[in-house]
Design an enzyme around this catalytic site. Structure first.
Site, PDB file in Angstrom:
ATOM      1  N   LYS A 115      25.668 -18.083  24.514  1.00 56.25           N
ATOM      2  CA  LYS A 115      24.511 -18.453  25.334  1.00 56.25           C
ATOM      3  C   LYS A 115      24.924 -18.862  26.741  1.00 56.25           C
ATOM      4  O   LYS A 115      24.176 -18.653  27.687  1.00 56.25           O
ATOM      5  CB  LYS A 115      23.700 -19.574  24.660  1.00 56.25           C
ATOM      6  N   LYS A 197      23.585  -8.496  16.601  1.00 55.76           N
ATOM      7  CA  LYS A 197      22.556  -9.103  15.749  1.00 55.76           C
ATOM      8  C   LYS A 197      21.147  -8.773  16.247  1.00 55.76           C
ATOM      9  O   LYS A 197      20.915  -8.722  17.449  1.00 55.76           O
ATOM     10  CB  LYS A 197      22.774 -10.626  15.795  1.00 55.76           C
ATOM     11  N   LYS A 200      15.443 -12.246  18.576  1.00 59.06           N
ATOM     12  CA  LYS A 200      14.140 -12.295  19.222  1.00 59.06           C
ATOM     13  C   LYS A 200      14.257 -12.399  20.745  1.00 59.06           C
ATOM     14  O   LYS A 200      13.292 -12.180  21.452  1.00 59.06           O
ATOM     15  CB  LYS A 200      13.282 -13.429  18.650  1.00 59.06           C
TER      16      LYS A 200
HETATM   17  P1  TYM Z   1      16.979 -19.401  14.894  1.00 56.61           P
HETATM   18  O1  TYM Z   1      15.646 -19.908  15.325  1.00 56.61           O
HETATM   19  O2  TYM Z   1      17.777 -18.638  15.895  1.00 56.61           O
HETATM   20  O3  TYM Z   1      16.826 -18.495  13.623  1.00 56.61           O
HETATM   21  C1  TYM Z   1      16.127 -18.943  12.489  1.00 56.61           C
HETATM   22  C2  TYM Z   1      16.811 -18.467  11.228  1.00 56.61           C
HETATM   23  O4  TYM Z   1      16.864 -17.041  11.198  1.00 56.61           O
HETATM   24  C3  TYM Z   1      18.212 -16.633  10.942  1.00 56.61           C
HETATM   25  N1  TYM Z   1      18.435 -15.362  11.662  1.00 56.61           N
HETATM   26  C4  TYM Z   1      18.899 -14.249  11.093  1.00 56.61           C
HETATM   27  N2  TYM Z   1      19.270 -13.979   9.823  1.00 56.61           N
HETATM   28  C5  TYM Z   1      19.701 -12.728   9.554  1.00 56.61           C
HETATM   29  N3  TYM Z   1      19.765 -11.747  10.493  1.00 56.61           N
HETATM   30  C6  TYM Z   1      19.408 -11.968  11.772  1.00 56.61           C
HETATM   31  N4  TYM Z   1      19.464 -11.003  12.684  1.00 56.61           N
HETATM   32  C7  TYM Z   1      18.951 -13.282  12.132  1.00 56.61           C
HETATM   33  N5  TYM Z   1      18.507 -13.848  13.275  1.00 56.61           N
HETATM   34  C8  TYM Z   1      18.210 -15.125  12.978  1.00 56.61           C
HETATM   35  C9  TYM Z   1      19.072 -17.755  11.501  1.00 56.61           C
HETATM   36  O5  TYM Z   1      20.363 -17.747  10.920  1.00 56.61           O
HETATM   37  C10 TYM Z   1      18.257 -18.965  11.113  1.00 56.61           C
HETATM   38  O6  TYM Z   1      18.524 -19.339   9.776  1.00 56.61           O
HETATM   39  N6  TYM Z   1      19.831 -23.507  15.158  1.00 56.61           N
HETATM   40  C11 TYM Z   1      18.866 -22.786  14.369  1.00 56.61           C
HETATM   41  C12 TYM Z   1      17.608 -23.586  14.085  1.00 56.61           C
HETATM   42  C13 TYM Z   1      17.864 -24.940  13.477  1.00 56.61           C
HETATM   43  C14 TYM Z   1      18.200 -25.176  12.125  1.00 56.61           C
HETATM   44  C15 TYM Z   1      18.293 -26.595  12.011  1.00 56.61           C
HETATM   45  C16 TYM Z   1      18.429 -24.349  11.015  1.00 56.61           C
HETATM   46  C17 TYM Z   1      17.762 -26.137  14.107  1.00 56.61           C
HETATM   47  N7  TYM Z   1      18.002 -27.130  13.230  1.00 56.61           N
HETATM   48  C18 TYM Z   1      18.620 -27.188  10.792  1.00 56.61           C
HETATM   49  C19 TYM Z   1      18.763 -24.964   9.802  1.00 56.61           C
HETATM   50  C20 TYM Z   1      18.866 -26.363   9.702  1.00 56.61           C
HETATM   51  C21 TYM Z   1      18.445 -21.531  15.099  1.00 56.61           C
HETATM   52  O7  TYM Z   1      18.553 -21.440  16.299  1.00 56.61           O
HETATM   53  O8  TYM Z   1      17.850 -20.600  14.305  1.00 56.61           O
END
Ligand code: TYM
Length: 333
Positions: A115, A197, A200
């Site tokens: 990032k 990956k 979004k």
């Molecule tokens: P975020 O918002 O980027 O993504 C949410 C969840 O989706 C999963 N994910 C994917 N899984 C498989 N293939 C993909 N291409 C893909 N893109 C996204 C992510 O692994 C995630 O599980 N930091 C986290 C949010 C967060 C969080 C937490 C998660 C904040 N606090 C506590 C678990 C526990 C994030 O940015 O996810």
């Protein structure tokens, strides 16, 4: 809440419309786990500020994410569906945990490195300490299990290290959480550039499927999906990343194995396979989309869920925070 059940916490950022990657990597599993665990599923709005947001759009997307949680079948009476900024303990614990996290650990986070490259004009403190807030999210609820995609595994490992470090100094306080990472959909890849990956925040809309994409758009994106040279539908991540990604998508949507998918499509052509995968995705998303549009039209219902669950989450979180404050030596009433 059933005291005998273990605890799940997970969160998704309302930083854009959700993709098929978010669904297959995380959201779909949230629903599957809701019967066996006490679940906290959070809209992690505070994390989104690490990248500049348009305030009105952020608010809209936060509602949209709750509507999607509901549309994907998360029962608001059995799961605590809430917003991170509604429970101040997250920020409070994050400060404390930050004092037990080393700069060296945070510097090693690959998401921070990625990032900072992508947002070179805004490498802010929040981007750097982001995993500490994520650790606070998880540890506040004495979480046993965290359903995530593989890209969040490193952050979860850091949360485990912080929990262990704190427990070693002050005695048992936090539960050391385990990740729950799905087998076939741990990392759904971009449709056009399958070596990266599905995300979004990608600038090319053909790289991702949004959960709200209409059927014709989904089919078009699958039709254009990059496959590889050759014509056999076989799984090989290094040599055939495009077709392997489609196999993973199809296997996870149908809850089957890669081997079963390869057997089903033996001798079939890439083009036909792409269309079958597209159809399967559309079929899964159609009922979710229908419900999503019903929920998003009723903001007062969504507000009532957020308000009710902020109180429930706060009660649990406050208990843990109080324990932490006592242990570190604050005066607590
Ligand atoms: P975020 O918002 O980027 O993504 C949410 C969840 O989706 C999963 N994910 C994917 N899984 C498989 N293939 C993909 N291409 C893909 N893109 C996204 C992510 O692994 C995630 O599980 N930091 C986290 C949010 C967060 C969080 C937490 C998660 C904040 N606090 C506590 C678990 C526990 C994030 O940015 O996810």
């Amino acid at each position: 809440m059933d005291e005998n059940k273990k605890i799940i916490f997970s969160g998704i950022q309302p930083s854009g419309s959700l993709t098929l990657g978010n669904y297959l990597g995380a959201l779909r599993n949230f629903g599957k786990l809701q019967d066996s665990y006490n679940c906290y599923y959070c809209v992690v709005d505070m994390h989104t500020l690490t990248v500049r947001q348009n305030p009105e759009e952020l608010r809209e997307r936060s509602y949209a994410l709750l509507a999607l949680y509901l549309a994907c079948g998360l029962d608001p009476d059995r799961n605590v569906l809430f917003m991170q900024s509604h429970v101040p303990c997250h920020a409070e614990l994050s400060w404390v945990l930050g004092c037990y996290t080393y700069i060296g650990e945070l510097s090693r986070m690959t998401q921070f490195k990625d990032k900072s490259q992508r947002h070179a004009d805004n490498i802010n403190g929040g981007l750097f300490t982001y995993p500490v807030l994520m650790a606070a999210d998880i540890l506040l609820y004495k979480t046993d299990l965290v359903p995530i995609g593989v890209d969040q595994k490193q952050h979860l490992e850091l949360a485990r290290n912080i929990a262990e470090r704190f427990n070693n100094i002050y005695g048992d306080t936090f539960v050391v959480p385990e990740p729950f990472i799905p087998k076939h959909s741990a990392k759904i890849m971009s449709l056009q550039e399958p070596e990266k990956k599905m995300s979004k925040s990608d600038s090319n809309a053909n790289n991702f499927i949004l959960l709200t994409d209409p059927k014709d758009v989904i089919m078009k994106k699958f039709k254009r999906a990059v496959t590889d040279s050759g014509c056999e539908i076989v799984y090989n991540e290094e040599e055939k990343p495009g077709i392997s990604n489609l196999i993973n998508i199809y296997a996870s949507i149908n809850d089957t194995s890669r081997e079963a998918v390869m057997a089903e499509f033996e001798g079939k052509r890439y083009g036909d396979f792409k269309m079958v995968v597209g159809e399967a995705v559309c079929e899964t998303l159609a009922p979710i989309q229908e419900k999503y549009y019903q929920y998003i039209a009723d903001k007062s219902y969504l507000d009532s869920i957020f308000k009710k669950n902020a109180e429930i989450a706060d009660e649990h979180a406050r208990r843990t925070l109080k324990e932490v404050y006592e242990k570190v030596g604050f005066i607590v009433y």
